[in-house]
Design an enzyme around this catalytic site. Structure first.
Site: not given
Ligand code: LLP
Length: 858
Positions: A741, A743, A779, A810-811, A839
Site C-alpha cells: 500500500p 496512499r 490531482r 497559467c492554465e 501523490y
C-alpha cells in the site's frame, strides 16, 4: 372588505393542547396584522386511518375496539383542552357508533357512507377546537365547510370518485365573503377535506384534500395569503428525513412548487396550487413545531434566481411499460392504439420516452391502481400492437428547477452519480421544469443523497436556501468547515508558524504516519512493502524503515533513492514492480538483490538471459479493475498492466526454458479502493492461478487501500480487511501474503498549506488565489479529485462565501477546489488542503518554473 388570511393546520398540528395554543397564537397574530383568520383543520392525526379501519372492521363484525380507540383519542384531547367532550362532539360520536353498527349489520359500505363517516374526523377536531378557542378568549365561529364548498358535477364520473375524490369550483364567492364577514366572531374555524354535492350530501376531496380545501377557501374569499401549517417548515432541496443536510427553500414559483409536490414531496398536495395560482395568492408553508422559522413562500413574485436545480426528489413504486414496436416503424396510429389500451384500463400515463422502435411509459402509483390484474389486462390489450413488458417497481429520481434545459451542461459532474446505475428511462419535462431518471428502487435513496451532496453541499445560506432540517430542529449551528479530530486542527498553531516561513508547504504529521504504518502492519499480511511512489520523502521512508516496512519501487530512480535514503536497508526489503521498463532496469534490480516482479511476457521472450535461474514474481490481470478514477484502475481489458490468465501457459514454457522460479504471484487492481473484501478476493484469484505453478509460495495482493476524500465518505475499515484476509489465510496456510500500500500510509498524514496571494470576484464567481497550484498538487486537475479546503487562519469562523481556490499557474485547470464554502477570506490568510500526503509532492512539477511546495515533517 375583509382582508382574509387562510391558515390550514394538518393532523399533527391539531392533536394536542400545545398545538392548539399555537393555533390560537397564530390567529391572534393574524388579527393583530389587521386580517381576518380562517382556520381550516384536518382530523386529529391517525383518525382518518382509524375511521377507515372502523368501517372495514364493522363489515367483518368486529369493530368495538377500533371505535373505543377513536372515542378515547377525542376524550383525551378534550381533557387536555379542558372542554366537555359530550357537549362538543357527543352527537358525532353517537353518529359514529350508529354507522358502525349499521355497517356491521348490512355488511357493506357504500362510497357515500364512507364519505359521511370520514367527515366526522374533521367535524370532531374542529368542534373541540372551537370550544377551546372560545374558552381561552379567542372569539371563534364554527362553520361547516359543506355549506361553503360545493363539488362539481362531472358527467360520467363513477361513484367512488364522486364521493371520495371530488373537486370544487373556486370562483370568487361574494355571498360567502359577505356571510362569513358578518359573523359575530373574530375568527372562522372550519374543516378541510370535506364538501357537499349539489344534493347537499357529504363528499370528500381525496386524501391530502385539506390543503386543497384551504386553497379553495383562499380563492373564494380572495384571501391575501394562505398559510399551510404542518410538521415541516417548508419545502426542502430533498426529503429532509432521508437527507438530513437538505436545505429549506425560501422561495418558489407556483409551477416549481407544484412540480416538487408532484414529484414526491409530501409537504403540500399538488392539487392545492391551481386555485391560488389563478388569483396570485401567495402561499406560505410554516411549521407548528418551529413557528419562528419563516418557511417556504410560494408566489408569483419570487426573486430571479436564474436557472438552477432547486430540489431532488424520489418517488418509489413507479412501474414502467416498455413497448417494442419492431415492424411498426413509421406506422400511423401506433401511439393512439397503444394509449387507448391505457385508457381502457383506467391508467394515467406519467412520463413517456420514445424511439423509433420502442416507446416506454411510466405509471405513477399515486395516480393508478397498479395491481397485478390491471397490469395483466393492460399487457394483454397491448399485445396486438407491440411486444409489451412491465419493468419495476422502480423509482423516479427527479431534479426540479426552472429552465433546467439551460443548465444541463452544468449537471455533468452530478450525473457521474449515475455511473454505476441501471437507468431505465430519462425524461425531460416539456415544461422545462424537471429531468427525471428512472432507476431500481433500492438505488433511489443512495442516488438522491449523492446528487444532493454534489449539487448543494457547497452552497451557503442565501436568498434561496435556508437552514438544514437539523439546524432548525436540533439547534445545530452551521457545520464548521473543519472536521473535528483531524490532527491538523490540533496542530493549527504549528502549521500557521510553518507558513510564516514558507509561502507554501507540504506538512506531514509523524504521529499519523506511524499510526498508519501500524494499521497497515495489522491487516494480516506477512510483509508490507510501502509503495514509494505515493511519497518518497526521505524522512518518511526512514520512519517506515524503522517500523519494519519494506519498499516497493517502480523505477531505478526509486530503487536508487530508497538505497540512498536508507543505506543500511536489506535488499530483501525491496520489491521492484516496474511496467514497460527498459532491460537495464531489471538487470540493476537483480544486481542489488531486490525481489523482481514481471508484468509482461516480452522481457522473458526477448531478454531471457537476464532472468535465467532467477526467482521472480509475476503480475496477473484478474480481468477487472477498481479505483477512484478510471486512470487508476490497473486491471481489466483496457489497462496496460499484468499478464492475462490465458497467457499463463506460455509463461510456463518460458520459465521452464530459462529455468526461472516463479516464487510469487502479484495482482494490483487499482488505487483508492474502500471495499474491504477486495484484497481477499485478489488472494482467492491468485490462489486459483497458483494451482498451475507449484513453486509459488508468495501472493502479493497489491496496494490500493483508499482513504475518504469527500465529506461523508466512509473510511476503509482495516479490521474488515484483516477479517476477510484471515479467512483466506486459514483456508490457504501454504501462502505467504504480501501487500504494497502507498496512499493508505501517507495520504491523511499530509496537508498542503499556502498563503492567500490575491482574491477577486469576476462575474458571479469569487476566487481565492494561493501561492501554489497544480505544480504542487495535480490531482484535482488530473482526476477531478476532491480535497477538503479550509481557511486555517479563520478556522472557527462561519462560512459566508463560496469561492474557487486557484493557484498561480497559467492554465484554467489550475483550480484546487470548485465552489467551496469558506469564511470571508483575505490576502495573507493561510489555506489548508487536506489529505495531500499521497501523490501530492510526488506528482508535483516545476511547471511555469515555479518550485513546488517544500516539505516539512512535524
Ligand atoms: N502497487 C502497484 C503495482 C501500484 O501500481 C500502486 C499504485 C500501488 C501498489 C500503491 O497504490 P496505493 O495503495 O497508493 O493506492 N496518482 C494516483 C494514484 C496512482 C496509483 C498508482 N499505482 C492518485 O493520486 O490517486
Amino acid at each position: 372588505m375583509n382582508n382574509w388570511v387562510i391558515l390550514k393546520f394538518g393532523g399533527t398540528s391539531v392533536s394536542s393542547r400545545e398545538r392548539w395554543e399555537t393555533i390560537a397564537e397564530q390567529a391572534r397574530r393574524t388579527l393583530q396584522r389587521g386580517a381576518r383568520p380562517v382556520i381550516v383543520c384536518s382530523a386529529i392525526s391517525g383518525i382518518s386511518n382509524s375511521l377507515e379501519a372502523l368501517l372495514r372492521t364493522a363489515v367483518s363484525g368486529d369493530h368495538t375496539s377500533t371505535l373505543e380507540r377513536i372515542v378515547a383519542r377525542h376524550e383525551l384531547l378534550a381533557e387536555q383542552l379542558e372542554v366537555d367532550v359530550r357537549a362538543a362532539v357527543g352527537d358525532e360520536l353517537d353518529d359514529l357508533a350508529r354507522i358502525a353498527l349499521g355497517a356491521s349489520l348490512t355488511r357493506e359500505v357504500s362510497a357515500r357512507l364512507q364519505a359521511r363517516t370520514m367527515a366526522l374526523g374533521e367535524l370532531m377536531s374542529t368542534k373541540l377546537g372551537v370550544a377551546f378557542m372560545n374558552r381561552i378568549g379567542v372569539s371563534t365561529a364554527w362553520e361547516d365547510a359543506r355549506d361553503a364548498l360545493c363539488s362539481e358535477h362531472e358527467i360520467g364520473v363513477n361513484e367512488q370518485r364522486h364521493y371520495l375524490s371530488a373537486t370544487c369550483a373556486f370562483d370568487p364567492d361574494e355571498a360567502l365573503q359577505a356571510r362569513w364577514g358578518a359573523l359575530p366572531a373574530d375568527v372562522v374555524l372550519t374543516q378541510g377535506f370535506i364538501a357537499a354535492d349539489d344534493q347537499e350530501v357529504t363528499v370528500l376531496l381525496g386524501r391530502g384534500g385539506s390543503d386543497t380545501s384551504a386553497a379553495y377557501f383562499a380563492a373564494k374569499l380572495q384571501a391575501s395569503l394562505l398559510e399551510i401549517w404542518t410538521d415541516v417548515p417548508g419545502m426542502y432541496t430533498a426529503n429532509p428525513r432521508a437527507v438530513p443536510t437538505a436545505r429549506l427553500l425560501k422561495h418558489l414559483g407556483y409551477d416549481e412548487a407544484q412540480e416538487i409536490a408532484t414529484m414526491g414531496a409530501k409537504v403540500l398536495h399538488p392539487r392545492c396550487i391551481d386555485p391560488i395560482r389563478r388569483f396570485n395568492i401567495p402561499l406560505q408553508i410554516r411549521s407548528t413545531e418551529a413557528p419562528d422559522v419563516e418557511g417556504t413562500r410560494i408566489s408569483a413574485d419570487i426573486p430571479d434566481f436564474g436557472a438552477q436545480v432547486k430540489a431532488i426528489s424520489a418517488k418509489n413504486g413507479v412501474v414502467l411499460v416498455s413497448m417494442d414496436t419492431i415492424g411498426m416503424w413509421q406506422q400511423v396510429g401506433f401511439l393512439a392504439d397503444s394509449f387507448a389500451a391505457f385508457k381502457a384500463n383506467g391508467l394515467s400515463v406519467d412520463l413517456v420516452a420514445t424511439s423509433e422502435t420502442n416507446v416506454t411509459v411510466s405509471l405513477d402509483p399515486g395516480a393508478n391502481a397498479l395491481d397485478p390484474s390491471t397490469m395483466k389486462a393492460l399487457l394483454r390489450d397491448l399485445a396486438p400492437y407491440c411486444h409489451a413488458r412491465q419493468i419495476g417497481p422502480c423509482a423516479a429520481v427527479s431534479l426540479v428547477g426552472h429552465n433546467i434545459r439551460a443548465i444541463l451542461h452544468q449537471l455533468g459532474p452530478a450525473l457521474e452519480a449515475f455511473e454505476e446505475q441501471r437507468i431505465y428511462m430519462v425524461s425531460q419535462a416539456a415544461s422545462d421544469l424537471n429531468i427525471t431518471f428512472v432507476v431500481d428502487e433500492e438505488q433511489a435513496d443512495k442516488l438522491v443523497n449523492k446528487l444532493h451532496t454534489l449539487l448543494f453541499h457547497e452552497r451557503v445560506t442565501d436568498a434561496l436556501l435556508g437552514p438544514t432540517w437539523k439546524e432548525t430542529f436540533e439547534g445545530e449551528r452551521h457545520e464548521s468547515h473543519a472536521p473535528k479530530g483531524a490532527w491538523w486542527v490540533a496542530k493549527r498553531d504549528e502549521l500557521l508558524a510553518v507558513c510564516e516561513e514558507h509561502e507554501a508547504a507540504y506538512v506531514y504529521d509523524a504521529a499519523t504516519l506511524e499510526a498508519r504504518a501500524h494499521s497497515a502492519l495489522s491487516l494480516g499480511a506477512n510483509r508490507v512493502f510501502y509503495a514509494t511512489k505515493a511519497n518518497s520523502n526521505p524522512g518518511i521512508l526512514r520512519r517506515f524503515e524503522a517500523l519494519g516496512l519494506g519498499f516497493e519501487c517502480v523505477s531505478t530512480g526509486e530503487l536508487d533513492h530508497v538505497r540512498e535514503s536508507m543505506p543500511k536497508l536489506d535488499p530483501d526489503r525491496i520489491l521492484f514492480t516496474p511496467n514497460f521498463a527498459p532491460r537495464h532496469e531489471y538487470v540493476e534490480a537483480f544486481e542489488i538483490g531486490a525481489h523482481v516482479t514481471l508484468d509482461n511476457l516480452y522481457p522473458l521472450e526477448h531478454w531471457g538471459e537476464v532472468f535465467r535461474g532467477r526467482s521472480i514474481l509475476v503480475r496477473v490481470d484478474p480481468g477487472r479493475g477498481k479505483g477512484h478514477h478510471k486512470y487508476v484502475k490497473t486491471a481489466g481489458p483496457k489497462s496496460k498492466f499484468g499478464i492475462a490468465p490465458a497467457e499463463m501457459a506460455r509463461l510456463a514454457d518460458l520459465v521452464a526454458k530459462y529455468e526461472v522460479d516463479v516464487v510469487g504471484l502479484h495482482v494490483h487492481v487499482g488505487s483508492g479502493i474502500r471495499t474491504p473484501d477486495t484484497w481477499a478476493e485478489n488472494a482467492a484469484f491468485l490462489a486459483e492461478v497458483a494451482r498451475d505453478f507449484e513453486s509459488v509460495r508468495v501472493l502479493n495482493l497489491g496496494g490500493g487501500l483508499g482513504v475518504p476524500e469527500k465529506p461523508g465518505q466512509r473510511p476503509l475499515d482495516p479490521a474488515a480487511v484483516a477479517t476477510a484476509l484471515g479467512r483466506f489465510r486459514d483456508a490457504n496456510p501454504q501462502f505467504e501474503i504480501w501487500m504494497e500500500p502507498g496512499r493508505y500510509l501517507v495520504a491523511e498524514a499530509g496537508v498542503l498549506v499556502a498563503q492567500v496571494t490575491q482574491t477577486k470576484s469576476k462575474g458571479d464567481i469569487r476566487y481565492v488565489g494561493i501561492a501554489t497550484g497544480m505544480n504542487s498538487l495535480i490531482r484535482p486537475a488530473l482526476y477531478g479529485a476532491y480535497h477538503r479546503i479550509v481557511n486555517l487562519t479563520r478556522i472557527n469562523d462561519r462560512t459566508t462565501m463560496v469561492a474557487d481556490i486557484v493557484g498561480p499557474i497559467c492554465e484554467t485547470g489550475d483550480v484546487l477546489g470548485h465552489r467551496r464554502r469558506l469564511p470571508e477570506t483575505h490576502g495573507g490568510d493561510v489555506m489548508l488542503i487536506a489529505t495531500t500526503g499521497a501523490y501530492g509532492r510526488s506528482m508535483s512539477s516545476e511547471y511555469n518554473l515555479r518550485e513546488p511546495a517544500e516539505e516539512v515533517i512535524l
